[in-house]
Design an enzyme around this catalytic site. Structure first.
Site, PDB file in Angstrom:
ATOM      1  N   ARG A   1     -10.293  10.380  -1.497  1.00 45.44           N
ATOM      2  CA  ARG A   1      -9.757  10.175  -2.925  1.00 45.44           C
ATOM      3  C   ARG A   1     -10.638   9.483  -3.887  1.00 45.44           C
ATOM      4  O   ARG A   1     -11.349   9.786  -4.956  1.00 45.44           O
ATOM      5  CB  ARG A   1      -8.365   9.917  -2.815  1.00 45.44           C
ATOM      6  CG  ARG A   1      -7.449  11.163  -3.039  1.00 45.44           C
ATOM      7  CD  ARG A   1      -6.126  10.892  -2.756  1.00 45.44           C
ATOM      8  NE  ARG A   1      -6.287  10.212  -1.453  1.00 45.44           N
ATOM      9  CZ  ARG A   1      -6.110  10.956  -0.279  1.00 45.44           C
ATOM     10  NH1 ARG A   1      -6.265  12.289  -0.430  1.00 45.44           N
ATOM     11  NH2 ARG A   1      -6.317  10.362   1.042  1.00 45.44           N
TER      12      ARG A   1
ATOM     13  N   HIS B   1      -5.316  -2.805  -6.190  1.00 44.27           N
ATOM     14  CA  HIS B   1      -6.104  -1.439  -6.557  1.00 44.27           C
ATOM     15  C   HIS B   1      -5.756  -0.895  -7.713  1.00 44.27           C
ATOM     16  O   HIS B   1      -4.990   0.242  -7.974  1.00 44.27           O
ATOM     17  CB  HIS B   1      -5.532  -0.490  -5.459  1.00 44.27           C
ATOM     18  CG  HIS B   1      -6.227   0.783  -5.198  1.00 44.27           C
ATOM     19  ND1 HIS B   1      -7.235   1.214  -6.219  1.00 44.27           N
ATOM     20  CD2 HIS B   1      -6.081   1.761  -4.039  1.00 44.27           C
ATOM     21  CE1 HIS B   1      -7.771   2.449  -5.518  1.00 44.27           C
ATOM     22  NE2 HIS B   1      -7.140   2.617  -4.326  1.00 44.27           N
TER      23      HIS B   1
HETATM   24  C1  NCD Z   1      -4.551   3.885  -1.155  1.00 45.87           C
HETATM   25  C2  NCD Z   1      -5.484   2.651  -0.765  1.00 45.87           C
HETATM   26  O1  NCD Z   1      -6.491   2.856  -0.388  1.00 45.87           O
HETATM   27  O2  NCD Z   1      -5.047   1.715  -0.604  1.00 45.87           O
HETATM   28  N1  NCD Z   1      -5.296   5.144  -1.007  1.00 45.87           N
HETATM   29  C3  NCD Z   1      -5.906   5.696  -2.026  1.00 45.87           C
HETATM   30  O3  NCD Z   1      -6.983   4.767  -2.826  1.00 45.87           O
HETATM   31  N2  NCD Z   1      -5.448   6.578  -2.894  1.00 45.87           N
HETATM   32  C4  NCD Z   1      -3.286   3.864  -0.253  1.00 45.87           C
HETATM   33  C5  NCD Z   1      -3.486   4.014   1.225  1.00 45.87           C
HETATM   34  O4  NCD Z   1      -4.436   3.977   1.850  1.00 45.87           O
HETATM   35  O5  NCD Z   1      -2.560   4.040   2.058  1.00 45.87           O
END
Ligand code: NCD
Length: 305
Positions: free
Chosen positions: A51, A129
């Site tokens: 994603r 993040h």
């Molecule tokens: C998350 C991440 O990479 O921290 N995913 C994301 O970026 N949508 C959550 C996860 O990996 O569980």
């Protein structure tokens, strides 16, 4: 130079502006279709992603820009021993903006200190993040109509889940927020999140292991995956991985206007039968994430000019 390493790099006013632009992109996508013409985004992903990388890339294409990409550590010179600092200097010669994901906490910060173009943190280890948080904020704002006066439940791996840490940090700025932190004892939020963010800001919170007992209170339920890749031992992961599985049964006492979020990927935390429940917003969240990344790229490149 405008980098985004931590969600606190943005003021609340700037987050509001990003949301306003995102809503305008939703209403008038054509207006933005050439906004980044002639610009290049470099996505440097040294950790797996579907994603985040693809939504950054889709965002740049929808702004009329181009993309160059490293999609794994193994396929890059990192595997030969190149430092993050050198990679950042090199990529600054090729692109106008970098989105970087790295297993080491702080790596995007090191990149930002060495790059001559804006660097966006697309996830650093178990730390933070911020762009997922921007996506989460846009989702909450569009689906609930507000970012204040909310009881927000976080459930699952609150220790290693970087999206949780950044969203707690962001939501702590809004008025009358209450956090409900649901996790196994071993996977509670790190003490820096609890002490330096939640307690320092005097935010009301409860910590519990029991999701069902708190369900009726929640306006937002943020489910998370147990972060397998951050565990030191597989036994612990296997023991904890299915601690919480959201089923229609467990939603029986939830509010009708609850929204259920999940940064994805989902492993086993939400039964597929919930996907058709109008309260399930995790796939809408994916759409909002792309829009918010468009808004962010525009801001970072705009300030650059
Ligand atoms: C998350 C991440 O990479 O921290 N995913 C994301 O970026 N949508 C959550 C996860 O990996 O569980």
């Amino acid at each position: 130079m405008r980098h985004l390493i931590d969600i606190l790099d943005l003021s609340t006013e700037e987050i509001d502006e990003l949301i306003v632009t995102a809503k305008d992109i939703i209403e008038n996508p054509k207006k933005y279709s050439e906004a980044c013409h002639g610009k290049k985004l470099a996505t440097l992903f040294f950790e797996p992603s579907t994603r985040t990388r693809l939504s950054f890339e889709a965002a740049m294409y929808e702004l009329g820009g181009n993309v160059i990409s490293v999609s794994s550590a193994a396929s890059s010179s990192a595997s030969k021993g190149e430092s993050v600092a050198d990679t950042a200097k090199v990529v600054s010669c090729y692109a106008d903006i970098i989105a970087m994901r790295h297993p080491k906490e702080g790596a995007p910060y090191v990149a930002s200190m060495n790059a001559s173009i804006p660097v966006i943190n697309a996830g650093d280890g178990g730390h933070s993040h911020p762009t997922q948080t921007l996506a989460d904020l846009l989702t909450i704002c569009c689906e609930k109509g507000r970012l204040d006066n909310l009881t927000v439940g976080f459930c699952g791996d609150l220790k290693f889940g970087r999206t949780v840490h950044s969203l707690i940090s962001a939501m702590s700025r809004y008025t009358n927020i209450k956090f409900v932190l649901v996790s196994p004892v071993e996977l509670k939020v790190p003490s820096y999140v609890k002490k330096d963010i939640i307690q320092r800001k005097n935010i009301e919170y409860v910590q519990t292991t029991d999701l069902e007992s708190v369900m009726p209170e929640l306006d937002v339920l943020y489910m998370t995956r147990v972060q397998k890749e951050r565990f030191f031992n597989e036994e612990d992961y296997l023991r904890l991985k299915d601690s919480y599985i959201l089923t229609p049964e467990k939603l029986k006492n939830a509010k009708d206007d609850l929204i259920i979020l999940h940064p994805l990927p989902r492993v086993n935390e939400i039964a597929v039968s919930i996907d058709d429940d109008p309260r399930a917003c995790y796939f809408k969240q994916v759409y909002y994430a792309k829009i918010m990344r468009m808004s962010l790229i525009l801001k970072c490149l705009g300030e650059e000019r």
